[in-house]
Design an enzyme around this catalytic site. Structure first.
Site, PDB file in Angstrom:
ATOM      1  N   GLY A 210      -6.221  -8.760   1.908  1.00  0.00           N
ATOM      2  CA  GLY A 210      -6.187  -9.650   0.750  1.00  0.00           C
ATOM      3  C   GLY A 210      -4.844  -9.854   0.087  1.00  0.00           C
ATOM      4  O   GLY A 210      -4.587 -10.905  -0.478  1.00  0.00           O
ATOM      5  N   GLU A 211      -3.946  -8.871   0.130  1.00  0.00           N
ATOM      6  CA  GLU A 211      -2.703  -8.969  -0.631  1.00  0.00           C
ATOM      7  C   GLU A 211      -1.770 -10.078  -0.139  1.00  0.00           C
ATOM      8  O   GLU A 211      -1.261 -10.844  -0.954  1.00  0.00           O
ATOM      9  CB  GLU A 211      -1.968  -7.628  -0.647  1.00  0.00           C
ATOM     10  CG  GLU A 211      -2.655  -6.563  -1.476  1.00  0.00           C
ATOM     11  CD  GLU A 211      -3.778  -5.852  -0.745  1.00  0.00           C
ATOM     12  OE1 GLU A 211      -4.025  -6.148   0.443  1.00  0.00           O
ATOM     13  OE2 GLU A 211      -4.424  -4.995  -1.366  1.00  0.00           O
ATOM     14  N   PRO A 212      -1.503 -10.205   1.162  1.00  0.00           N
ATOM     15  CA  PRO A 212      -0.583 -11.272   1.595  1.00  0.00           C
ATOM     16  C   PRO A 212      -1.037 -12.680   1.204  1.00  0.00           C
ATOM     17  O   PRO A 212      -0.231 -13.444   0.662  1.00  0.00           O
ATOM     18  CB  PRO A 212      -0.513 -11.089   3.115  1.00  0.00           C
ATOM     19  CG  PRO A 212      -0.824  -9.644   3.325  1.00  0.00           C
ATOM     20  CD  PRO A 212      -1.851  -9.318   2.268  1.00  0.00           C
TER      21      PRO A 212
END
Length: 146
Positions: free
Chosen positions: A79-81
């Site tokens: 999820g972070e990128p």
């Protein structure tokens, strides 16, 4: 080697995180106190993503080549990128506003194509309209009709 737990879940996580980033940067309004700290309002003012928030064409591909075999491919880290990729929407909108302002200054006969402006988060529609000088465009179009 870590394999994806479920590729469909990973793709969903990527899309969800990108849309969440767009919502955070472009749709939410944040109130702050005199010290500049954000005033939490709870979940009552949360704006759920709608059909017009999600890009019409949204291609996501999970890299699963030999080069990526030692990378973490898992729903827990996918999820972070894409969340950070949503910053590209903010920068693209800033570039569009800059071009709109250049056009507006040309219409007015001014040479201020490099005028500075503050484009903060959250960049809601009223903020974008004001920065583009939309009221001036309406006046300009009305002057063409008269």
């Amino acid at each position: 080697m870590v394999e994806s737990l479920n590729l469909v879940v990973d793709l969903g996580q990527d899309r969800r995180a990108f849309v969440q980033g767009i919502r955070f940067l472009m749709l939410e309004e944040y109130l702050s106190n005199s010290d500049g700290l954000v005033i939490p309002e709870g979940t009552w003012t949360y704006k759920s993503p709608t059909i017009d928030t999600i890009p019409r064409q949204f291609n996501v591909k999970i890299m699963n080549s030999g080069h990526h075999k030692k990378r973490l491919l898992s729903s827990k880290a996918s999820g972070e990128p894409p969340l950070l990729l949503a910053v590209s929407v903010h920068y693209a909108t800033r570039a569009a506003i800059k071009e709109a302002r250049k056009q507006l200054f040309r219409w007015k006969g001014l040479n201020k194509s490099n005028s500075m402006f503050q484009f903060e988060v959250s960049a809601t529609m009223p903020v974008m309209k004001k920065l583009c000088g939309l009221e001036n465009v309406v006046i300009y179009l009305q002057s063409l009709l008269s």
